[in-house]
Design an enzyme around this catalytic site. Structure first.
Site, PDB file in Angstrom:
ATOM      1  N   ASN A  32       0.805  -1.215   0.000  1.00  0.00           N
ATOM      2  CA  ASN A  32       0.000   0.000   0.000  1.00  0.00           C
ATOM      3  C   ASN A  32       0.842   1.271   0.000  1.00  0.00           C
ATOM      4  O   ASN A  32       0.315   2.383   0.045  1.00  0.00           O
ATOM      5  CB  ASN A  32      -0.968   0.022   1.192  1.00  0.00           C
ATOM      6  CG  ASN A  32      -0.264   0.107   2.533  1.00  0.00           C
ATOM      7  OD1 ASN A  32       0.960   0.017   2.611  1.00  0.00           O
ATOM      8  ND2 ASN A  32      -1.035   0.280   3.600  1.00  0.00           N
ATOM      9  N   LEU A  33       2.179   1.107  -0.038  1.00  0.00           N
ATOM     10  CA  LEU A  33       3.102   2.243  -0.061  1.00  0.00           C
ATOM     11  C   LEU A  33       2.798   3.228   1.073  1.00  0.00           C
ATOM     12  O   LEU A  33       2.793   4.444   0.889  1.00  0.00           O
ATOM     13  CB  LEU A  33       3.066   2.954  -1.425  1.00  0.00           C
ATOM     14  CG  LEU A  33       3.414   2.071  -2.633  1.00  0.00           C
ATOM     15  CD1 LEU A  33       3.391   2.891  -3.916  1.00  0.00           C
ATOM     16  CD2 LEU A  33       4.767   1.402  -2.467  1.00  0.00           C
ATOM     17  N   SER A 130       9.025 -11.379  14.473  1.00  0.00           N
ATOM     18  CA  SER A 130       9.990 -10.444  15.034  1.00  0.00           C
ATOM     19  C   SER A 130      10.490 -10.899  16.391  1.00  0.00           C
ATOM     20  O   SER A 130       9.754 -11.529  17.167  1.00  0.00           O
ATOM     21  CB  SER A 130       9.330  -9.063  15.177  1.00  0.00           C
ATOM     22  OG  SER A 130      10.101  -8.188  15.971  1.00  0.00           O
ATOM     23  N   TYR A 154       3.266  -3.566  19.232  1.00  0.00           N
ATOM     24  CA  TYR A 154       3.820  -4.168  18.022  1.00  0.00           C
ATOM     25  C   TYR A 154       4.216  -5.619  18.272  1.00  0.00           C
ATOM     26  O   TYR A 154       3.881  -6.523  17.499  1.00  0.00           O
ATOM     27  CB  TYR A 154       5.026  -3.364  17.534  1.00  0.00           C
ATOM     28  CG  TYR A 154       5.795  -4.046  16.426  1.00  0.00           C
ATOM     29  CD1 TYR A 154       5.316  -4.053  15.122  1.00  0.00           C
ATOM     30  CD2 TYR A 154       7.007  -4.688  16.686  1.00  0.00           C
ATOM     31  CE1 TYR A 154       6.020  -4.678  14.104  1.00  0.00           C
ATOM     32  CE2 TYR A 154       7.712  -5.318  15.675  1.00  0.00           C
ATOM     33  CZ  TYR A 154       7.222  -5.308  14.387  1.00  0.00           C
ATOM     34  OH  TYR A 154       7.914  -5.950  13.389  1.00  0.00           O
ATOM     35  N   ILE A 195      21.402   2.219  13.089  1.00  0.00           N
ATOM     36  CA  ILE A 195      22.586   2.269  12.230  1.00  0.00           C
ATOM     37  C   ILE A 195      22.483   3.417  11.247  1.00  0.00           C
ATOM     38  O   ILE A 195      23.443   4.177  11.033  1.00  0.00           O
ATOM     39  CB  ILE A 195      22.776   0.931  11.492  1.00  0.00           C
ATOM     40  CG1 ILE A 195      23.144  -0.180  12.484  1.00  0.00           C
ATOM     41  CG2 ILE A 195      23.856   1.052  10.420  1.00  0.00           C
ATOM     42  CD1 ILE A 195      23.237  -1.561  11.867  1.00  0.00           C
TER      43      ILE A 195
END
Length: 328
Positions: A32-33, A130, A154, A195
């Site tokens: 869905n960008l 995750s 999350y 990072i």
């Protein structure tokens, strides 16, 4: 092979799409960008895969939409041989501010994928999970039997998604594999990762900023290792029905990571500290022995090599990548 990659314009999904197209597969990317981060980076992922398709026998198609759209999901899944479900509402801190969105996308969206897959001829659904499912460690490194007590919405949503995948495998016989990723990094990575921020600030003569004491530890897993294990699951059924850690063996504390980046780019800079962020885990460290036993998985890129690769790439792509990173 007909491959569907949800979230295929994102960081990991984009690398998977580029790899599979390069091997001559027919890849459909469903994304869905979402402007959670700058869409320009996702457009670069799309273009990379399209360029690869132009040079090979592979085929690439982009379909714009959300995994929350059950009807569209059903149509796409019905035409796939294998589904790589990478789509998710990412962001630990974002989920703290709005816990309903990760539930809607990561849980309800996953159920749409699983329902469509069990009613079709899909050979396998590979789910991106995750390390956030673990939460506070009772021991390290985490193995897959470690208690799951996520400390963010999350993490809760990813745990629910992988457990639905496990149950669909057990009850309906749908082959599923859930891969618990441990902090994936590399070329075209999301710009709001530690990072990226360290590199960006140091290149611009600003000190890297650590949130918290810097004693937090992470497994940082290079994108090439992630791609390789997903690639194996195109044909390997050894892990069907399983949940696997996919990390590195190169655990590092955040303070040392900041120093590694700083020393390579601007040794004279100091390191700055700010308040810890809500929802961030203190430590992650993967035991990958199960993935090794079932799939022969062995991480190949250590953090220092990976950081050097990323810095080299960053410097060559500053003209489009760097403006998307906040340097304040």
């Amino acid at each position: 092979m007909q491959i569907l990659i949800t979230g295929g314009a994102g960081f990991i999904g984009g690398h998977l799409a580029e790899t599979f197209v390069g091997e001559g597969h027919s890849v459909t990317v469903f994304d869905n960008l979402d402007p959670y981060y700058d869409v320009g980076i996702k457009e670069k992922n799309i273009q990379a895969a399209r360029n690869t398709a132009d040079r090979t026998d592979g085929n690439y198609e982009l379909v714009k939409g959300s995994v929350t759209d059950g009807e569209t999901v059903t149509g796409l899944v019905s035409n796939a041989d294998i589904v790589y479900h990478q789509a998710a509402q990412a962001g630990v801190r974002t989920s703290v501010d709005n816990p309903r969105k990760p539930h809607e996308v990561n849980v309800d969206g996953t159920l749409n994928i699983l329902d469509a897959a069990r009613n079709s001829d899909v050979e396998r659904v590979v789910l991106a999970s995750s390390s956030s499912v673990y939460g506070k460690p009772e021991y390290l490194p985490y193995d897959e039997d470690h208690p799951t007590n996520p400390v963010s919405p999350y993490g809760v949503s990813k745990l629910a998604a992988e457990q639905y995948a496990r149950v669909y495998s057990e009850i309906y016989g749908l082959p599923t594999v859930s891969l618990r990723y441990f902090t994936v990094y590399g070329l075209r990575m999301r710009p709001n990762m530690a990072i990226t921020n360290f590199v960006s600030r140091c290149i611009n003569g600003k000190p890297p900023v650590i949130y918290g004491s810097g004693e937090q530890t992470r497994d940082f897993t290079y994108i090439d290792d992630i791609v390789r294990v997903n690639e194996q699951l195109l044909s390997d059924d050894s892990a069907d029905g399983e949940i696997l850690n996919v990390g590195s063996t190169d655990n590092i504390d955040i303070e040392t990571l900041a120093a590694v980046v700083r020393d390579e780019l601007a040794r004279d800079l100091d390191i700055e500290y700010d308040e810890a962020r809500t929802g961030d885990a203190e430590h992650t460290h993967a035991d990958v022995s199960k993935a090794n036993e079932l799939l022969g998985y062995e991480p190949t890129v250590d953090i220092r090599e990976g950081v050097t690769n990323f810095i080299d790439w960053y410097q060559k792509n500053r003209d489009w990548y760097e403006p998307l990173v906040l340097n304040s």
